[in-house]
Design a protein around this motif. Structure first.
Motif, PDB file in Angstrom:
ATOM      1  N   UNK A 157      72.722 -11.844  56.619  1.00  0.00           N
ATOM      2  CA  UNK A 157      73.284 -11.329  55.024  1.00  0.00           C
ATOM      3  C   UNK A 157      74.171 -11.781  54.400  1.00  0.00           C
ATOM      4  N   UNK A 158      75.432 -11.103  55.499  1.00  0.00           N
ATOM      5  CA  UNK A 158      76.318 -10.948  54.967  1.00  0.00           C
ATOM      6  C   UNK A 158      77.177 -12.395  55.055  1.00  0.00           C
ATOM      7  N   UNK A 159      77.108 -13.557  55.453  1.00  0.00           N
ATOM      8  CA  UNK A 159      77.083 -14.643  55.607  1.00  0.00           C
ATOM      9  C   UNK A 159      77.062 -15.471  53.858  1.00  0.00           C
ATOM     10  N   UNK A 160      75.927 -15.119  53.166  1.00  0.00           N
ATOM     11  CA  UNK A 160      75.155 -15.642  52.255  1.00  0.00           C
ATOM     12  C   UNK A 160      74.407 -14.808  51.373  1.00  0.00           C
ATOM     13  N   UNK A 161      74.648 -14.821  49.939  1.00  0.00           N
ATOM     14  CA  UNK A 161      74.151 -13.841  49.189  1.00  0.00           C
ATOM     15  C   UNK A 161      72.931 -14.516  48.842  1.00  0.00           C
ATOM     16  N   UNK A 162      71.764 -15.183  48.670  1.00  0.00           N
ATOM     17  CA  UNK A 162      70.818 -15.523  48.428  1.00  0.00           C
ATOM     18  C   UNK A 162      70.027 -13.810  49.455  1.00  0.00           C
ATOM     19  N   UNK A 163      70.601 -14.467  50.965  1.00  0.00           N
ATOM     20  CA  UNK A 163      69.697 -13.431  52.223  1.00  0.00           C
ATOM     21  C   UNK A 163      70.015 -11.914  51.664  1.00  0.00           C
ATOM     22  N   UNK A 164      71.950 -11.546  51.272  1.00  0.00           N
ATOM     23  CA  UNK A 164      72.180 -10.634  50.082  1.00  0.00           C
ATOM     24  C   UNK A 164      70.939  -9.483  49.546  1.00  0.00           C
ATOM     25  N   UNK A 165      70.543 -10.656  48.422  1.00  0.00           N
ATOM     26  CA  UNK A 165      69.703 -10.045  47.388  1.00  0.00           C
ATOM     27  C   UNK A 165      68.263  -9.856  48.143  1.00  0.00           C
ATOM     28  N   UNK A 166      67.973 -10.551  49.731  1.00  0.00           N
ATOM     29  CA  UNK A 166      66.851 -10.123  49.962  1.00  0.00           C
ATOM     30  C   UNK A 166      67.181  -8.685  50.895  1.00  0.00           C
ATOM     31  N   UNK A 167      68.180  -8.442  51.122  1.00  0.00           N
ATOM     32  CA  UNK A 167      67.810  -6.899  51.877  1.00  0.00           C
ATOM     33  C   UNK A 167      68.553  -5.913  51.218  1.00  0.00           C
ATOM     34  N   UNK A 168      69.360  -6.416  50.601  1.00  0.00           N
ATOM     35  CA  UNK A 168      70.266  -4.936  49.117  1.00  0.00           C
ATOM     36  C   UNK A 168      71.935  -5.477  49.659  1.00  0.00           C
ATOM     37  N   UNK A 169      71.932  -4.345  48.742  1.00  0.00           N
ATOM     38  CA  UNK A 169      73.198  -3.938  48.803  1.00  0.00           C
ATOM     39  C   UNK A 169      73.822  -3.432  49.995  1.00  0.00           C
ATOM     40  N   UNK A 170      72.473  -2.608  50.871  1.00  0.00           N
ATOM     41  CA  UNK A 170      73.356  -2.556  51.961  1.00  0.00           C
ATOM     42  C   UNK A 170      73.034  -2.640  53.300  1.00  0.00           C
ATOM     43  N   UNK A 171      73.059  -3.749  53.772  1.00  0.00           N
ATOM     44  CA  UNK A 171      72.859  -4.461  54.884  1.00  0.00           C
ATOM     45  C   UNK A 171      72.655  -3.460  56.481  1.00  0.00           C
ATOM     46  N   UNK A 172      74.201  -2.419  56.466  1.00  0.00           N
ATOM     47  CA  UNK A 172      73.933  -1.882  57.550  1.00  0.00           C
ATOM     48  C   UNK A 172      73.040  -1.046  57.309  1.00  0.00           C
ATOM     49  N   UNK A 173      72.513  -0.274  56.120  1.00  0.00           N
ATOM     50  CA  UNK A 173      71.752   0.589  56.106  1.00  0.00           C
ATOM     51  C   UNK A 173      70.135   0.398  56.825  1.00  0.00           C
ATOM     52  N   UNK A 174      70.081  -0.736  56.003  1.00  0.00           N
ATOM     53  CA  UNK A 174      68.677  -1.627  56.899  1.00  0.00           C
ATOM     54  C   UNK A 174      68.224  -1.275  58.861  1.00  0.00           C
ATOM     55  N   UNK A 175      69.729  -1.614  58.610  1.00  0.00           N
ATOM     56  CA  UNK A 175      70.079  -2.107  60.511  1.00  0.00           C
ATOM     57  C   UNK A 175      69.880  -0.790  61.123  1.00  0.00           C
ATOM     58  N   UNK A 176      70.305   0.241  60.336  1.00  0.00           N
ATOM     59  CA  UNK A 176      70.339   1.738  61.052  1.00  0.00           C
ATOM     60  C   UNK A 176      69.515   2.508  60.836  1.00  0.00           C
ATOM     61  N   UNK A 177      68.244   1.795  59.967  1.00  0.00           N
ATOM     62  CA  UNK A 177      66.997   2.342  59.756  1.00  0.00           C
ATOM     63  C   UNK A 177      66.390   1.738  60.365  1.00  0.00           C
ATOM     64  N   UNK A 178      66.263   0.637  61.532  1.00  0.00           N
ATOM     65  CA  UNK A 178      65.499   0.351  62.228  1.00  0.00           C
ATOM     66  C   UNK A 178      66.057   0.637  63.258  1.00  0.00           C
ATOM     67  N   UNK A 179      66.844   0.793  63.842  1.00  0.00           N
ATOM     68  CA  UNK A 179      67.480   0.725  64.667  1.00  0.00           C
ATOM     69  C   UNK A 179      67.207   2.438  65.684  1.00  0.00           C
ATOM     70  N   UNK A 180      67.000   3.223  63.926  1.00  0.00           N
ATOM     71  CA  UNK A 180      66.456   4.941  64.472  1.00  0.00           C
ATOM     72  C   UNK A 180      64.794   4.635  65.694  1.00  0.00           C
ATOM     73  N   UNK A 181      64.063   3.866  64.498  1.00  0.00           N
ATOM     74  CA  UNK A 181      62.754   3.669  64.810  1.00  0.00           C
ATOM     75  C   UNK A 181      62.984   3.492  66.784  1.00  0.00           C
ATOM     76  N   UNK A 182      63.779   3.024  67.378  1.00  0.00           N
ATOM     77  CA  UNK A 182      63.769   2.887  68.676  1.00  0.00           C
ATOM     78  C   UNK A 182      63.243   1.452  68.921  1.00  0.00           C
TER      79      UNK A 182
END
Length: 165
Positions: free
Chosen positions: A140-165
Motif C-alpha cells: 500500500x505504501x507503494x501504490x495509491x489504489x492499495x493505500x485507498x483500501x488500507x487507509x491513511x495509516x498502514x502501520x496502524x493496521x500492521x500493529x493491530x494485526x501483530x497485536x493479535x499474536x
C-alpha cells in the motif's frame, strides 16, 4: 511436505474464500485486492481489529467497480492433448480459490496475486492471515489504489494485526 512448499493456514483459506464470495457478489471475473480486503474484514478475529482503520466504503466501492477493470492475468496454454480431449479447465498464471459455499472458483487478479505472493514471502512454513495483512500494508505504501483500501495509516493496521499474536 516439500521444503519449497508453504502450507496455507485454514483461516487464510477462509479469508480467501470470503474474498471469492465478495467477487462473485459484485459480478467480477477475478478476485481483486478490494475483494481480498472484504475477506479480511469478514474474518472473526482480524476483522474487528482492522475495521476501525479500514475505509470500508472505499473498499466496497472498489470491489463493486473491479469488474470494469481489465486484469493482466494470462491464460496458460495446455500442452499437447490426445485428439478429441479437452483440458478440464482454463489454467491461468495466478492462483484460484473456491467460494465460501465451495460451489464456484475464481482466480486472483494480477494485483491480488502480487499481494498474495508478497504475503507468502513473509511466511515461514505456514502462510497465515497476518502475512497477507503485512503484504497488503507493505504494498500500500507503494501504490495509491492499495493505500485507498488500507487507509491513511498502514502501520496502524500492521500493529493491530501483530497485536493479535
Amino acid at each position: 511436505m516439500d521444503s519449497d512448499q508453504l502450507r496455507l493456514d485454514a483461516d487464510l483459506i477462509e479469508v480467501m474464500r470470503n474474498g471469492v464470495t465478495s467477487a462473485l457478489e459484485t459480478g467480477a471475473e477475478f478476485v481483486s485486492p478490494a475483494h481480498v480486503m472484504l475477506g479480511l474484514l469478514a474474518d472473526s478475529r482480524v476483522g474487528p481489529a482492522i475495521a476501525p482503520l479500514i475505509p470500508r466504503d472505499d473498499v466496497q466501492r472498489a470491489a463493486g467497480e473491479a469488474h470494469r477493470r481489465l486484469s493482466d492475468v494470462a491464460e496458460i496454454p495446455e500442452g499437447a492433448l490426445p485428439d478429441g480431449e479437452q483440458a478440464p479447465f482454463v489454467r491461468r498464471d495466478t492462483v484460484a480459490f473456491r467460494s465460501r459455499d465451495g460451489m464456484q472458483t475464481l482466480y486472483l487478479d494480477d494485483d491480488a496475486f502480487r499481494i498474495f505472493l508478497e504475503g507468502a514471502r513473509r511466511a515461514d512454513g505456514v502462510y497465515r492471515i497476518k502475512h497477507l495483512v503485512f503484504a497488503f500494508t507493505a504494498e500500500a505504501v507503494k501504490e495509491r489504489e492499495l493505500l485507498d483500501l488500507v487507509g491513511r495509516d498502514p502501520q496502524a493496521v500492521t500493529k493491530a494485526v501483530d497485536a493479535l499474536g
